[in-house]
Design a protein around this motif. Structure first.
Motif, PDB file in Angstrom:
ATOM      1  N   UNK A 178       7.390  -0.764   8.420  1.00 55.47           N
ATOM      2  CA  UNK A 178       8.342  -0.241   7.669  1.00 55.47           C
ATOM      3  C   UNK A 178       7.700   0.687   6.836  1.00 55.47           C
ATOM      4  N   UNK A 179       6.587   0.561   6.216  1.00 55.45           N
ATOM      5  CA  UNK A 179       5.708   1.438   5.357  1.00 55.45           C
ATOM      6  C   UNK A 179       5.372   2.603   6.169  1.00 55.45           C
ATOM      7  N   UNK A 180       4.926   2.505   7.372  1.00 52.39           N
ATOM      8  CA  UNK A 180       4.522   3.484   8.228  1.00 52.39           C
ATOM      9  C   UNK A 180       5.708   4.621   8.240  1.00 52.39           C
ATOM     10  N   UNK A 181       7.177   3.903   8.739  1.00 48.52           N
ATOM     11  CA  UNK A 181       8.270   4.564   8.714  1.00 48.52           C
ATOM     12  C   UNK A 181       8.477   5.323   7.618  1.00 48.52           C
TER      13      UNK A 181
ATOM     14  N   UNK B 223       2.184   9.335   7.743  1.00 46.64           N
ATOM     15  CA  UNK B 223       0.771   9.697   7.221  1.00 46.64           C
ATOM     16  C   UNK B 223      -0.082   8.609   6.801  1.00 46.64           C
ATOM     17  N   UNK B 224       0.665   7.432   6.305  1.00 48.53           N
ATOM     18  CA  UNK B 224       0.154   6.300   5.739  1.00 48.53           C
ATOM     19  C   UNK B 224      -0.704   5.406   6.817  1.00 48.53           C
ATOM     20  N   UNK B 225      -1.921   5.274   6.199  1.00 48.34           N
ATOM     21  CA  UNK B 225      -2.751   4.395   7.173  1.00 48.34           C
ATOM     22  C   UNK B 225      -3.313   3.064   6.896  1.00 48.34           C
TER      23      UNK B 225
ATOM     24  N   UNK C  80      -3.956 -13.142   7.428  1.00 45.78           N
ATOM     25  CA  UNK C  80      -2.806 -12.867   7.712  1.00 45.78           C
ATOM     26  C   UNK C  80      -1.884 -12.345   6.301  1.00 45.78           C
ATOM     27  N   UNK C  81      -2.516 -12.418   5.499  1.00 37.95           N
ATOM     28  CA  UNK C  81      -1.682 -11.974   3.981  1.00 37.95           C
ATOM     29  C   UNK C  81      -2.159 -10.693   3.588  1.00 37.95           C
ATOM     30  N   UNK C  82      -2.999  -9.956   4.351  1.00 37.23           N
ATOM     31  CA  UNK C  82      -3.656  -8.823   3.759  1.00 37.23           C
ATOM     32  C   UNK C  82      -3.286  -7.446   4.364  1.00 37.23           C
ATOM     33  N   UNK C  83      -2.853  -6.576   3.561  1.00 35.12           N
ATOM     34  CA  UNK C  83      -2.743  -5.206   4.385  1.00 35.12           C
ATOM     35  C   UNK C  83      -3.376  -4.079   3.321  1.00 35.12           C
ATOM     36  N   UNK C  84      -4.404  -3.422   3.629  1.00 40.97           N
ATOM     37  CA  UNK C  84      -4.985  -2.319   2.963  1.00 40.97           C
ATOM     38  C   UNK C  84      -4.621  -1.173   3.276  1.00 40.97           C
ATOM     39  N   UNK C  85      -3.734  -0.253   2.454  1.00 39.29           N
ATOM     40  CA  UNK C  85      -3.036   1.006   2.802  1.00 39.29           C
ATOM     41  C   UNK C  85      -3.842   2.119   2.150  1.00 39.29           C
ATOM     42  N   UNK C  86      -3.902   3.366   3.013  1.00 40.39           N
ATOM     43  CA  UNK C  86      -4.057   4.614   2.331  1.00 40.39           C
ATOM     44  C   UNK C  86      -2.837   5.122   2.376  1.00 40.39           C
ATOM     45  N   UNK C  87      -2.410   5.465   1.300  1.00 40.59           N
ATOM     46  CA  UNK C  87      -0.973   6.178   1.032  1.00 40.59           C
ATOM     47  C   UNK C  87      -1.299   7.633   1.177  1.00 40.59           C
ATOM     48  N   UNK C  88      -0.030   8.159   1.676  1.00 45.23           N
ATOM     49  CA  UNK C  88      -0.309   9.561   2.059  1.00 45.23           C
ATOM     50  C   UNK C  88      -0.562  10.500   0.910  1.00 45.23           C
ATOM     51  N   UNK C  89       0.035  10.148  -0.500  1.00 44.78           N
ATOM     52  CA  UNK C  89      -0.015  10.937  -1.425  1.00 44.78           C
ATOM     53  C   UNK C  89      -0.093   9.970  -2.982  1.00 44.78           C
ATOM     54  N   UNK C  90      -0.162  10.607  -4.099  1.00 39.72           N
ATOM     55  CA  UNK C  90      -0.207   9.796  -5.239  1.00 39.72           C
ATOM     56  C   UNK C  90      -1.487   9.034  -5.373  1.00 39.72           C
ATOM     57  N   UNK C  91      -1.976   8.804  -6.491  1.00 42.26           N
ATOM     58  CA  UNK C  91      -3.129   7.987  -6.769  1.00 42.26           C
ATOM     59  C   UNK C  91      -2.786   6.478  -6.709  1.00 42.26           C
TER      60      UNK C  91
ATOM     61  N   UNK D 239      -9.357  10.374  -0.389  1.00 44.16           N
ATOM     62  CA  UNK D 239      -8.500   9.308   0.239  1.00 44.16           C
ATOM     63  C   UNK D 239      -8.694   8.026  -0.633  1.00 44.16           C
ATOM     64  N   UNK D 240      -9.968   7.933  -1.230  1.00 43.26           N
ATOM     65  CA  UNK D 240     -10.285   6.361  -1.995  1.00 43.26           C
ATOM     66  C   UNK D 240      -9.186   6.506  -3.173  1.00 43.26           C
ATOM     67  N   UNK D 241      -8.944   7.572  -3.628  1.00 44.33           N
ATOM     68  CA  UNK D 241      -8.016   7.350  -4.774  1.00 44.33           C
ATOM     69  C   UNK D 241      -6.492   6.668  -4.560  1.00 44.33           C
ATOM     70  N   UNK D 242      -6.200   6.745  -2.752  1.00 40.10           N
ATOM     71  CA  UNK D 242      -4.968   6.490  -2.576  1.00 40.10           C
ATOM     72  C   UNK D 242      -4.742   5.228  -2.271  1.00 40.10           C
ATOM     73  N   UNK D 243      -5.764   4.451  -2.100  1.00 41.71           N
ATOM     74  CA  UNK D 243      -5.934   3.197  -1.427  1.00 41.71           C
ATOM     75  C   UNK D 243      -5.353   1.857  -2.269  1.00 41.71           C
ATOM     76  N   UNK D 244      -4.323   1.338  -1.688  1.00 45.88           N
ATOM     77  CA  UNK D 244      -3.587   0.387  -2.423  1.00 45.88           C
ATOM     78  C   UNK D 244      -3.678  -1.121  -1.642  1.00 45.88           C
ATOM     79  N   UNK D 245      -4.051  -2.039  -2.328  1.00 43.73           N
ATOM     80  CA  UNK D 245      -4.076  -3.670  -1.491  1.00 43.73           C
ATOM     81  C   UNK D 245      -2.768  -4.427  -1.817  1.00 43.73           C
ATOM     82  N   UNK D 246      -2.160  -4.930  -0.876  1.00 40.59           N
ATOM     83  CA  UNK D 246      -1.116  -5.749  -0.860  1.00 40.59           C
ATOM     84  C   UNK D 246      -1.526  -7.011  -0.330  1.00 40.59           C
TER      85      UNK D 246
END
Ligand code: PMP
Length: 379
Positions: free
Chosen positions: A271-274, A278-280, A290-301, A342-349
């Protein structure tokens, strides 16, 4: 707690652990080292908890030392090695270890004696890379975390352990993120293990160190004979009981939880990719928790995402809690060769055992809503 997506930082107390803590605090509050009958009962209860933890980790209870958590356990291990190893012996750690391994190893042994084992593009240590390190550098110990706290990536530790055995090298695994999320029974084959109770529904301030054999003494804290003279200070029996009870409560559910939560987590990522072209997703091609997803958001810190999501009631993270508050602090993404921008845009869920489909959907919707706010022209 539907909006909580930071389980890799810490978890809420499991109801069974809370009950166990209260019961232990009421019934067995005596000092386990004292000599009267009641203290003896506390000591017996604590030894029974050690046996139960041993059963869950596949280790002899005598190898377990109760500590205040994984940070203390990791420091105890490297401080002990600094004392026991010959002065020219080195240790090898992966490039994505938690700071309580990396910095403890460097602090106790000296930077020059700590070799870093590189990871591949997915964050995994490849056996041939480890083999080269073992042959060329002959480390006295290899330390590889079973599951990474940021990306959730799993190391093929049984294979890497086998390689270490073939080269006569001892093997340590920081299992703070593995225990309570995946079955822990086979971990006991490692020489050393370190973990924390609050990562799987236990209380904070309690953890364990598993030593290679029962006779090994690695005290970091001096001043008492507790824990077989391996860790001075009155044991926190209620916390020990609560930690072991939490693990007993969740272990039988792990197979089902993994099946259900992997599907939900992957649907969230899709869903996030849709929603965010550009999200990685970091280490998407590797086996992960099974619980973790580390995302590089396409923009914003990442701090912008985190604070705006927090305002609408969602808790996420910028990476490991120990380095959060610093933008661009992901050790993992750094090890994979990302640039600072890129590092500034990493979020962990990181979800939990009972996170629902609706919770994941609400989080994706919250990201979309925050994005609309961030993209809106500022007055
Ligand atoms: N190792 C790993 C992999 C972790 O995720 C953590 C917690 N962030 C620790 C060690 C340290 O645990 P604690 O803070 O409970 O000592």
């Amino acid at each position: 707690m539907p909006a909580y997506f930071d389980h890799n930082a810490t978890t809420p107390l499991h109801p069974a652990a809370r009950e166990a803590w209260l019961r232990a605090s009421e019934k067995h509050w005596h000092n386990p080292s004292s000599l009267y009958r009641e203290a003896g009962f506390t000591s017996q209860a604590m030894e029974s908890a050690r046996e139960r933890l041993g059963d869950l980790l596949g280790v002899e209870p005598e190898r377990i030392v109760f500590t205040s958590g994984a940070t203390e356990s990791n420091n105890t291990l490297f401080a002990g090695l600094a004392k026991c190893l010959p002065p020219d012996a080195c240790v090898a750690i992966s490039a994505i270890e938690h700071p309580s391994v990396r910095e403890a190893a460097r602090a106790w042994l000296g930077r020059a004696r700590v070799i870093e084992i590189p990871v591949d593009a997915e964050g995994v240590v490849q056996p041939e890379v480890l083999k080269r390190v073992l042959v060329e550098q002959q480390p006295a110990l290899v330390s590889l975390m079973a599951a990474n706290n940021e990306s959730g990536v799993l190391q093929p530790w049984p294979e890497l352990l086998k390689l270490c055995r073939e080269h006569g090298t001892r093997f340590h695994s920081d299992v703070a993120q593995w225990v309570g999320k995946l079955d822990a029974m086979a971990l006991g084959t490692c020489d050393y293990l370190t973990g924390s109770g609050h990562k799987f529904g236990g209380p904070k301030g309690i953890g364990f160190l598993v030593l290679a054999d029962e006779a090994e003494a690695f005290p970091l804290l001096h001043g008492g004979p507790q824990e077989n003279s391996r860790r001075a200070g009155t044991e926190n029996y209620p916390a020990i009981e609560a930690m072991v009870t939490a693990l007993e409560a969740i272990t039988p559910r792990l197979g089902e939880v993994e099946r259900v939560q992997t599907t939900l987590r992957d649907a969230f990522a899709e869903q996030m990719k849709r929603d965010f072209p550009g999200l990685r997703v970091i280490s998407e091609g590797a086996p992960r928790l099974w619980n973790t997803v580390l995302l590089v958001m396409p923009q914003h810190s990442n701090l912008k995402w985190l604070t705006r999501l927090s305002r609408v009631g969602f808790a996420i993270s910028t990476g490991s809690a120990c380095s959060s508050g610093k933008e661009g602090s992901s050790v993992v993404v750094q090890a994979l060769g990302a640039d600072w921008e890129e590092l500034r845009r990493v979020v962990r869920v990181s979800g939990g055992w009972d996170t629902t489909e609706a919770d994941w959907a609400a989080l994706a919707e919250a990201f979309a809503e925050v994005s609309r706010g961030l993209d809106a022209p500022q007055e």
